[in-house]
Enzyme design. Structure first.
Site, mmCIF file in Angstrom:
data_model
loop_
_atom_site.group_PDB
_atom_site.id
_atom_site.type_symbol
_atom_site.label_atom_id
_atom_site.label_comp_id
_atom_site.label_asym_id
_atom_site.label_seq_id
_atom_site.Cartn_x
_atom_site.Cartn_y
_atom_site.Cartn_z
ATOM 1 N N ARG A 76 71.709 103.568 23.348
ATOM 2 C CA ARG A 76 70.542 103.892 24.169
ATOM 3 C C ARG A 76 70.479 103.042 25.427
ATOM 4 O O ARG A 76 70.901 101.894 25.450
ATOM 5 C CB ARG A 76 69.263 103.776 23.343
ATOM 6 C CG ARG A 76 68.946 102.431 22.801
ATOM 7 C CD ARG A 76 69.087 102.207 21.285
ATOM 8 N NE ARG A 76 69.279 103.292 20.355
ATOM 9 C CZ ARG A 76 68.321 103.778 19.579
ATOM 10 N NH1 ARG A 76 67.092 103.328 19.642
ATOM 11 N NH2 ARG A 76 68.587 104.714 18.728
ATOM 12 N N ASP A 113 60.343 98.474 21.515
ATOM 13 C CA ASP A 113 59.644 98.587 20.236
ATOM 14 C C ASP A 113 58.394 97.714 20.263
ATOM 15 O O ASP A 113 58.487 96.515 20.563
ATOM 16 C CB ASP A 113 60.545 98.114 19.088
ATOM 17 C CG ASP A 113 61.675 99.085 18.793
ATOM 18 O OD1 ASP A 113 61.505 100.288 19.068
ATOM 19 O OD2 ASP A 113 62.713 98.644 18.267
ATOM 20 N N ASP A 166 65.419 100.593 24.744
ATOM 21 C CA ASP A 166 64.586 100.815 23.582
ATOM 22 C C ASP A 166 63.490 99.762 23.651
ATOM 23 O O ASP A 166 63.797 98.577 23.774
ATOM 24 C CB ASP A 166 65.475 100.569 22.354
ATOM 25 C CG ASP A 166 64.880 101.071 21.066
ATOM 26 O OD1 ASP A 166 63.894 101.810 21.119
ATOM 27 O OD2 ASP A 166 65.429 100.725 20.008
ATOM 28 N N ARG A 172 66.029 107.365 28.968
ATOM 29 C CA ARG A 172 66.271 107.366 27.532
ATOM 30 C C ARG A 172 66.387 108.796 27.037
ATOM 31 O O ARG A 172 65.526 109.625 27.310
ATOM 32 C CB ARG A 172 65.111 106.646 26.828
ATOM 33 C CG ARG A 172 65.071 106.796 25.332
ATOM 34 C CD ARG A 172 66.107 105.921 24.638
ATOM 35 N NE ARG A 172 66.009 106.093 23.204
ATOM 36 C CZ ARG A 172 65.203 105.390 22.418
ATOM 37 N NH1 ARG A 172 64.438 104.464 22.930
ATOM 38 N NH2 ARG A 172 65.181 105.610 21.124
#
Ligand code: ROI
Length: 160
Positions: free
Chosen positions: A92, A97, A95, A82
């Site tokens: 990206r 989260d 990711d 990343r």
């Protein structure tokens, strides 16, 4: 503690990126990967001059504190190449989260829980409701109801 992680990728073979990230999640210390949504293809939110995304949500049971779990997620992102210097809301490789950590509310510089994007992102809400249909956000909102009301135009669940 139950915790939910949103996964997204739109670079370097998104299906492989998600599979690699899931292996890494399953290997985290003091943590079990207990649920996984389907994978959803969907157009980018934000700048449109980037490839479509593949999104999913994983459910964990963890003894890691929220901050340690967040650091571990960032470690997985970094391990998968990343890059953080790109444009805001750019493409990206992966990711991860931290969407929710039990019923915890946190607002610190490092971490906001629940994740502030949950309510506005169909590509988070729909897979989250799939793995946690009974989940309520700390403010009482039902994830299933939010997902049912979300505009799922463009969200395409991959056949298993
Ligand atoms: N758009 C979609 N569809 N899926 C994502 O995971 C995603 N992640 C992001 C931005 C760039 C906001 N857009 C996204 O970080």
């Amino acid at each position: 503690m139950p915790a939910y992680v949103g996964l997204g990728s739109n670079l370097d073979d998104p299906a492989a990126q998600l599979a690699m990230a899931l292996e890494a999640l399953a290997a985290l210390p003091d943590t079990r990967l207990v649920a996984l949504s389907g994978r959803y293809h969907n157009p980018p939110m934000g700048p449109q001059d980037q490839p479509d995304y593949l999104n999913a949500v994983a459910g964990l049971l963890t003894r890691l504190p929220a901050e340690a779990l967040l650091a571990a997620l960032q470690g997985i992102e970094d391990a998968q190449g990343r890059r953080r210097e790109g444009p805001r809301w750019g493409p990206r490789t992966v990711d991860l989260d931290l969407l929710a950590y039990g019923n915890t509310r946190i607002e610190s510089d490092a971490l906001t829980l629940p994740h502030p994007g949950i309510c506005s992102r169909p590509f988070v809400l729909v897979p989250l409701a799939e793995v946690a249909p009974g989940l309520h956000l700390p403010d009482g909102q039902s994830v299933a109801a939010l997902a049912a009301a979300a505009d799922a135009t463009g969200l395409r669940r991959e056949e298993p």
